[in-house]
Scaffold this active site. Structure first.
Site, PDB file in Angstrom:
ATOM      1  CG  ASP A 488      -4.976  -1.454   4.395  1.00  0.00           C
ATOM      2  OD1 ASP A 488      -5.509  -2.482   4.814  1.00  0.00           O
ATOM      3  OD2 ASP A 488      -5.194  -0.319   4.846  1.00  0.00           O
ATOM      4  N   GLY A 533     -10.895  -6.856   5.729  1.00  0.00           N
ATOM      5  CA  GLY A 533     -12.306  -7.046   6.057  1.00  0.00           C
ATOM      6  C   GLY A 533     -12.490  -8.277   6.914  1.00  0.00           C
ATOM      7  CG  ASP A 554      -9.010   0.643  10.488  1.00  0.00           C
ATOM      8  OD1 ASP A 554      -8.381  -0.398  10.179  1.00  0.00           O
ATOM      9  OD2 ASP A 554      -9.187   1.591   9.704  1.00  0.00           O
TER      10      ASP A 554
HETATM   11  C1  GLA Z   1      -7.232   1.046   6.582  1.00  0.00           C
HETATM   12  C2  GLA Z   1      -6.202   0.537   7.589  1.00  0.00           C
HETATM   13  C3  GLA Z   1      -5.695   1.680   8.435  1.00  0.00           C
HETATM   14  C4  GLA Z   1      -5.109   2.745   7.530  1.00  0.00           C
HETATM   15  C5  GLA Z   1      -6.144   3.202   6.509  1.00  0.00           C
HETATM   16  C6  GLA Z   1      -5.554   4.132   5.468  1.00  0.00           C
HETATM   17  O1  GLA Z   1      -8.380   1.495   7.221  1.00  0.00           O
HETATM   18  O2  GLA Z   1      -6.748  -0.473   8.400  1.00  0.00           O
HETATM   19  O3  GLA Z   1      -4.719   1.212   9.351  1.00  0.00           O
HETATM   20  O4  GLA Z   1      -3.975   2.241   6.887  1.00  0.00           O
HETATM   21  O5  GLA Z   1      -6.692   2.094   5.812  1.00  0.00           O
HETATM   22  O6  GLA Z   1      -6.484   4.566   4.537  1.00  0.00           O
END
Ligand code: GLA
Length: 767
Positions: A488, A533, A554
């Site tokens: 991520d 992002g 998200d």
């Molecule tokens: C980001 C990701 C989420 C999750 C969080 C964990 O926001 O998009 O899916 O993994 O980090 O902190």
């Protein structure tokens, strides 16, 4: 004269008296934290004066992050507050809103909280923009009439602006009827029922009449009404269970008419409905008949077969190097590139079934179909623990989800130790006493294990990331037996800012680095890339050999989010998805979710999506070949969610071997049609009502209007697809309702699609 003087003084002090209300906008204020400051006798004369309608940083106090501040509001509550009131038992304290969480004490006694303090075992929860109305019992809560009271408010600010804001403290005497409330609580396990609870917040008991109507949303039939008398006391709400048939689409409307005050309470709720037919007791293979593995990597594959247990698996033509347990777990290793086809038999007391299965062995064979499983984030967020993960893994087996192909158990952020070891490796934190033990347990059952990290120094949740330790991390994950990595972006953005480098190469570099080390491990690790992002990872994810990448920010459990993430952000993205390299619109938000921050004590809440919206969510996600990662606590999953996730015909669209993601192919007003061709020559079509009212839909007309590339062709093997326009839609076509698993007759093609609801069809052209 005296009264006039007192009133004038009160106005000067920020204290006013309305007809029945007391309003205060000034307080004493101190930054810091000390529980003694809740006590009424504490001397706050040296504290600062503050206006409680504006955050503290807007009045010259420092804007501290992760900081506490205390307000002490002095208020004289006159007996006249009850003048003309129809109840004398309760007052409502309407506090200002809080940025970000608070605890409110009246003369030293806690009367209410908003949000959650970071010390709460369920974790911090932001309560910003929430009205704070606390009911105070006049006799029991230590209230003093015609005397000084201290309302002490302990405030926690997570970051940015902090403190009380928006409105003054208003103390009022509510009418008896305002204490009445009605809530509808649903239980869709076994014999489904919805409980209607009617209560009162105030001490005066009351009584009234209750009626309930169940309307069948498909036929319009009213299927139940029950009038009855109820008596209600504070702390003893009336709770009436209303049974309903979960195979019907019901709307429940409950009405209570209070005998004393004439007040009428009405609540309506769309009840959960299960469309997926009950699976047969005989064995049925529910998974795609293919799995991909790299040469030399261990095979871990559990045949997903539903039916009565016990069940026995056999294979008479199993290729050398592979083993199959009686429980249907395939293991072993194949050293060379190969396409191996064999037939697996599953047998139980009721019968047997067979599947011709292909194991594709090659350097780029993993991710033949989108991965299916579970991830901890949408339910537990950073409050994830080994125990919680085990509970969902066990339930994945016990509730039969593993029999439908869900096989990855993935831990998201929050597993990492606070510091690296001297050799640079990173252990799990104390919430995970044995990562290796957990993974071995999963592997023995044919399940797979996923982990989370970031190319940055810290994860999005503030834990340690892999920056500068990519090799050590990949090696430790290999030791544990990791099968999936969610990598991520998070704080890697800081590296780009430092290097002033924002091109595609700067995105690829850290991802290529981790992929290099993953590839060096003697096992397959599915490589899932985060949303990064605004960097549009779908444009370049394939060049660092990502197996999937997020195509949206998200998700959360609201219609707004489903609409944005699904209908808006997946639009036009089908061209970026292919076998082994899937678009990922983020994890599922059906069932009990909440990111560890939900309103219930354990941090969960029932998803805020209506049942219709949940059908739409799964329909669209399977159409766009999404990774199907369950986001709820499986141990608390009910029959409704099981029906949503375990429909073999619906899941078969997601897992279709042609691997062609759907896109929007038609839009008429708020009606959107998303469709995709399938390996057997049929097409899958989702018809969605994204508007705010129910809509009458002629499904036949919509399907006939689809572009020619989206029409079914005569059945044929993959790769032999001949596109030809069918002679008029309908002639020789079968239209199957995938959720109900039944072929539709021509008179069933005109239907109402409720707001935010959908129909999911498979159209097959007969030869
Ligand atoms: C980001 C990701 C989420 C999750 C969080 C964990 O926001 O998009 O899916 O993994 O980090 O902190």
């Amino acid at each position: 004269m005296k009264n006039l003087f007192i009133t004038a003084m009160m106005v000067l002090m920020g204290l006013q008296m309305g007809a029945q209300n007391v309003t205060v906008s000034q307080a004493k204020f101190q930054q810091g934290d000390d529980m003694n400051w809740a006590k009424p006798e504490m001397d706050d004369a040296t504290w600062n004066n503050i206006d409680i309608t504006k955050q503290w940083d807007k009045q010259g106090f420092p804007q501290n992050t992760r900081a506490y501040g205390w307000y002490r509001i002095h208020v004289n509550i006159p007996k006249s507050v009850f003048q003309g009131a129809d109840q004398q038992n309760a007052l409502v304290f309407n506090l200002p809103m809080v940025d970000d969480a608070d605890e409110c004490y009246l003369n030293g006694k806690l009367i209410g909280t908003t949000g959650r303090m970071p010390t709460n075992p369920a974790g911090f929860f932001c309560g910003v923009d929430v009205a704070q109305n606390f009911v105070v019992d006049v006799k029991k809560d230590g209230l003093r009439l015609d005397a000084d009271n201290v309302v002490a408010v302990r405030v926690y600010n997570r970051g940015g602006s902090g403190g009380l804001y928006n409105n003054p403290l208003i103390i009022s005497c509510p009418k008896a009827e305002e204490g009445l409330s009605m809530s509808l609580i649903e239980d869709s396990n076994g014999e489904s029922h919805c409980d209607v609870e009617i209560g009162t917040a105030y001490a005066s008991a009351t009584s009234g009449t209750f009626t309930v109507t169940l309307t069948d949303r498909e036929t319009g039939d009213k299927i139940n009404t029950l009038p009855r008398k109820l008596s209600i006391k504070r702390g003893k709400p009336a709770r009436i269970p209303v049974p309903y048939d979960k195979r019907k689409m019901c709307l429940l409307t409950a009405t209570y008419t209070d005998a004393k005050t004439g007040k009428v309470l009405t609540e309506s709720k769309q009840l959960k409905y299960v469309l997926t037919p009950v699976a047969p007791a005989t064995p049925r293979f529910n998974g795609a008949p293919v799995w991909g593995v790299r040469p030399g990597s261990p095979v871990i594959y559990r045949f997903p077969v539903s039916g009565e247990k016990p069940m026995k698996f056999t294979c008479s033509d199993l290729p050398a190097g592979l083993q199959l347990t009686e429980n249907g777990v395939l293991s072993g290793k194949i050293d060379k590139t190969a396409i191996l086809t064999f037939t697996v038999t599953a047998e139980n007391a009721k019968g047997k079934a067979q599947q011709e299965f292909t194991l594709k062995v090659g350097p780029d064979m993993i991710g033949q179909t989108p991965p299916m499983g579970w991830n901890s984030w949408n339910c537990w967020g950073l409050t994830v623990t080994q125990e919680k993960v085990m509970a969902s893994a066990q339930a994945l087996i016990d509730k039969g989800l593993a029999d439908y192909g869900y096989s990855y158990i993935n831990i998201d952020d929050g597993w990492e130790a606070p510091e690296r070891n001297l050799d640079g490796t990173l252990d799990a934190n104390q919430k995970f006493p044995s990562m290796k033990g957990l993974v071995d347990w999963l592997h023995e059952r044919g399940l797979k294990f996923g982990i989370y990290s970031t190319p940055g120094a810290t994860t999005c949740g503030g834990y340690l990331g892999s920056l500068g330790h990519e090799k050590e991390d990949a090696e430790v994950w290999n030791k544990w037996g990791v099968d999936y990595l969610k990598y991520d972006w998070c704080s890697y953005e800081n590296v780009r800012v430092q290097e002033n480098d924002y091109g595609f190469a700067s995105c690829l570099r850290p991802h290529l680095l981790m992929q290099k080390y993953l590839r060096q491990q003697p096992r397959d690790i599915f490589y899932s890339l985060g949303p990064l992002g605004g960097t549009q990872v779908h444009l370049w994810g394939v060049y660092c050999d990502g197996n999937s990448w997020r195509t949206a920010g998200d998700i959360n459990d609201t219609w707004k989010s489903i609409y944005n993430v699904g209908f808006r952000q997946q639009l036009g993205k089908s061209q970026y998805s292919s076998i082994g390299h899937w678009n990922d619109p983020d994890m599922l938000v059906v069932g009990k979710v909440g990111y560890g921050l939900g309103e219930n004590t354990n941090g969960l809440r029932e998803t805020r999506l209506t049942p219709d919206e949940q059908y739409t969510h799964i329909t669209l996600w399977t159409l766009v070949s999404s990774n199907l990662l369950i986001g709820c606590d499986i141990s608390q999953m009910d029959d409704f969610v099981l029906g949503l996730l375990c429909n073999n015909e619906v899941n078969a669209i997601d897992q279709d071997l042609l691997g062609k993601q759907a896109d929007r192919t038609l839009k008429e007003g708020d009606i959107e049609v998303w469709s995709r061709p399938l390996a057997d020559g049929a097409i899958a079509v989702g018809i969605f009502n994204t508007g705010e009212t129910d809509q009458q839909v002629d499904m036949k007309a919509l399907i006939s209007a689809l572009p020619s590339g989206q029409l079914p062709v005569g059945s044929g093997a993959i790769g032999e697809r001949k596109r030809r326009r069918p002679e008029g839609f309908g002639g020789g076509s079968t239209i199957r309702d995938l959720w109900r698993q039944k072929d539709l007759s021509p008179n069933e093609l005109n239907c109402t699609i409720p707001l935010h609801g959908c129909r999911y069809l498979k159209i097959t052209k007969e030869n």
